[in-house]
Design a protein around this motif. Structure first.
Motif, PDB file in Angstrom:
ATOM      1  N   UNK A  41     -18.795   7.425  22.468  1.00 39.04           N
ATOM      2  CA  UNK A  41     -18.399   6.067  22.120  1.00 39.04           C
ATOM      3  C   UNK A  41     -16.826   5.894  21.966  1.00 39.04           C
ATOM      4  N   UNK A  42     -16.357   7.140  22.041  1.00 37.66           N
ATOM      5  CA  UNK A  42     -14.812   6.884  21.713  1.00 37.66           C
ATOM      6  C   UNK A  42     -14.119   8.019  22.624  1.00 37.66           C
ATOM      7  N   UNK A  43     -12.901   7.559  23.358  1.00 38.19           N
ATOM      8  CA  UNK A  43     -12.100   8.467  24.001  1.00 38.19           C
ATOM      9  C   UNK A  43     -10.700   8.111  23.938  1.00 38.19           C
ATOM     10  N   UNK A  44      -9.860   9.112  24.347  1.00 43.01           N
ATOM     11  CA  UNK A  44      -8.545   8.783  24.313  1.00 43.01           C
ATOM     12  C   UNK A  44      -8.082   8.766  25.625  1.00 43.01           C
ATOM     13  N   UNK A  45      -7.608   7.591  26.083  1.00 45.54           N
ATOM     14  CA  UNK A  45      -6.916   7.632  27.448  1.00 45.54           C
ATOM     15  C   UNK A  45      -5.581   7.666  27.805  1.00 45.54           C
ATOM     16  N   UNK A  46      -5.155   8.898  28.404  1.00 46.75           N
ATOM     17  CA  UNK A  46      -3.794   9.112  28.445  1.00 46.75           C
ATOM     18  C   UNK A  46      -3.338   8.772  30.034  1.00 46.75           C
ATOM     19  N   UNK A  47      -2.021   8.003  29.986  1.00 45.42           N
ATOM     20  CA  UNK A  47      -1.431   7.648  31.306  1.00 45.42           C
ATOM     21  C   UNK A  47       0.072   8.060  31.289  1.00 45.42           C
ATOM     22  N   UNK A  48       0.528   7.910  32.550  1.00 45.50           N
ATOM     23  CA  UNK A  48       2.095   8.142  32.751  1.00 45.50           C
ATOM     24  C   UNK A  48       2.492   7.042  33.744  1.00 45.50           C
ATOM     25  N   UNK A  49       3.676   6.692  33.511  1.00 39.21           N
ATOM     26  CA  UNK A  49       4.501   5.629  34.276  1.00 39.21           C
ATOM     27  C   UNK A  49       5.706   5.842  34.234  1.00 39.21           C
ATOM     28  N   UNK A  50       6.495   5.039  35.109  1.00 40.99           N
ATOM     29  CA  UNK A  50       7.726   5.294  35.045  1.00 40.99           C
ATOM     30  C   UNK A  50       8.627   4.923  33.652  1.00 40.99           C
ATOM     31  N   UNK A  51       7.952   4.222  32.670  1.00 38.26           N
ATOM     32  CA  UNK A  51       8.558   4.180  31.454  1.00 38.26           C
ATOM     33  C   UNK A  51       8.186   5.153  30.532  1.00 38.26           C
ATOM     34  N   UNK A  52       7.449   6.028  31.034  1.00 38.96           N
ATOM     35  CA  UNK A  52       6.997   7.155  30.091  1.00 38.96           C
ATOM     36  C   UNK A  52       5.382   7.367  30.110  1.00 38.96           C
ATOM     37  N   UNK A  53       4.940   7.876  28.988  1.00 41.78           N
ATOM     38  CA  UNK A  53       3.434   8.120  28.604  1.00 41.78           C
ATOM     39  C   UNK A  53       2.900   7.096  27.706  1.00 41.78           C
ATOM     40  N   UNK A  54       1.438   7.067  27.769  1.00 42.05           N
ATOM     41  CA  UNK A  54       0.925   6.080  26.799  1.00 42.05           C
ATOM     42  C   UNK A  54      -0.703   6.786  26.501  1.00 42.05           C
ATOM     43  N   UNK A  55      -0.997   6.838  25.285  1.00 44.98           N
ATOM     44  CA  UNK A  55      -2.223   7.229  24.974  1.00 44.98           C
ATOM     45  C   UNK A  55      -3.003   6.294  24.236  1.00 44.98           C
ATOM     46  N   UNK A  56      -4.202   5.806  24.610  1.00 53.33           N
ATOM     47  CA  UNK A  56      -4.942   4.619  24.239  1.00 53.33           C
ATOM     48  C   UNK A  56      -6.306   5.055  23.758  1.00 53.33           C
ATOM     49  N   UNK A  57      -6.635   4.689  22.551  1.00 52.74           N
ATOM     50  CA  UNK A  57      -8.155   4.895  22.095  1.00 52.74           C
ATOM     51  C   UNK A  57      -9.001   3.891  22.848  1.00 52.74           C
ATOM     52  N   UNK A  58     -10.044   4.124  23.266  1.00 58.57           N
ATOM     53  CA  UNK A  58     -10.898   3.405  24.061  1.00 58.57           C
ATOM     54  C   UNK A  58     -12.468   3.803  23.330  1.00 58.57           C
ATOM     55  N   UNK A  59     -13.097   2.460  22.864  1.00 58.61           N
ATOM     56  CA  UNK A  59     -14.238   2.712  22.158  1.00 58.61           C
ATOM     57  C   UNK A  59     -15.293   1.552  22.476  1.00 58.61           C
ATOM     58  N   UNK A  60     -16.588   1.872  22.572  1.00 55.40           N
ATOM     59  CA  UNK A  60     -17.526   0.763  22.788  1.00 55.40           C
ATOM     60  C   UNK A  60     -18.896   1.118  21.686  1.00 55.40           C
ATOM     61  N   UNK A  61     -19.833   0.145  21.810  1.00 57.27           N
ATOM     62  CA  UNK A  61     -20.941   0.314  20.832  1.00 57.27           C
ATOM     63  C   UNK A  61     -22.049   1.208  21.688  1.00 57.27           C
ATOM     64  N   UNK A  62     -21.809   1.682  22.699  1.00 66.02           N
ATOM     65  CA  UNK A  62     -22.716   2.727  23.541  1.00 66.02           C
ATOM     66  C   UNK A  62     -21.612   3.578  24.333  1.00 66.02           C
ATOM     67  N   UNK A  63     -22.177   4.243  25.424  1.00 66.31           N
ATOM     68  CA  UNK A  63     -21.090   5.039  26.063  1.00 66.31           C
ATOM     69  C   UNK A  63     -20.081   4.418  26.590  1.00 66.31           C
ATOM     70  N   UNK A  64     -19.033   4.946  26.249  1.00 67.64           N
ATOM     71  CA  UNK A  64     -17.640   4.324  26.622  1.00 67.64           C
ATOM     72  C   UNK A  64     -17.329   4.093  27.797  1.00 67.64           C
TER      73      UNK A  64
END
Length: 201
Positions: A41-64
């Motif tokens: 129900x929880x994952x960390x989404x990591x992305x990359x772009x021109x300004x740098x990187x981002x790590x974002x927690x993603x959660x839900x009340x069932x499968x994420x």
């Protein structure tokens, strides 16, 4: 302070990866990797772009995430603070990495892939809850999936509540699946704890 600036020098410090760390890698959802990810129900989404990187927690009340097919997952993007850091990055650079977490389990499943953002009405509708739909959906094309070493969560003593990971596939079971039974299995899981304890720090 001296910094390491070439791969050869770095690898000389660590040595080569063992066979299990390579053989556990899949390029699509297998039965056990599917079971693990659908339990998260929880994952960390990591992305990359021109300004740098981002790590974002993603959660839900069932499968994420939702499985679209063995090679693609869909993740709803529910409205938040509208910074859109992850989405901006994905639009400009599709490379993503996700770390799926299940409370109580020290193992983590990591997925690397390519992502795209869509406002497709039909797909958004599949996530509708309480009359609301996500603003967009992130569609993730799987490049590779594998289990992540559990030592970090063990060191951090992350879980102090009830264990929700008792029915999940173990690292040994996943490794056995990926190696056609040539490696992993119950013995691997039994011996792993002792090996990890010796190299915890």
């Amino acid at each position: 302070m001296q910094f390491i600036k070439d791969i050869e020098a770095l690898e000389a410090l660590y040595g080569t990866p063992g066979a299990p760390s390579l053989r556990k890698v899949a390029q699509h959802l297998t039965p056990l990797y599917r079971k693990w990810i659908m339990a998260s129900r929880l994952c960390i989404l990591s992305t990359v772009g021109p300004e740098g990187v981002d790590g974002s927690p993603r959660g839900d009340d069932g499968p994420v995430v939702l499985e679209l097919d063995p090679h693609r997952l869909a993740m709803p993007d529910w409205r938040g603070n509208n910074r859109l850091d992850s989405l901006r990055n994905i639009v400009r650079d599709p490379r993503v990495s996700l770390m799926f977490i299940v409370p109580g389990s020290n193992n983590v499943v990591r997925l690397n892939g390519r992502a795209h953002v869509t406002d497709d009405q039909g797909l958004r509708g599949q996530f509708e809850k309480h009359g609301k739909k996500p603003a967009t959906v992130i569609v993730i094309e799987i490049v590779e999936i594998y289990t992540q070493c559990a030592r970090a969560l063990m060191r951090a003593r992350t879980w102090t509540s009830d264990n929700e990971g008792t029915d999940l596939p173990t690292a040994g079971e996943i490794l056995a699946e990926m190696s056609n039974g040539e490696e992993g299995g119950a013995l691997y899981d039994q011996e792993w704890g002792a090996r990890a304890a010796k190299t915890m720090w």
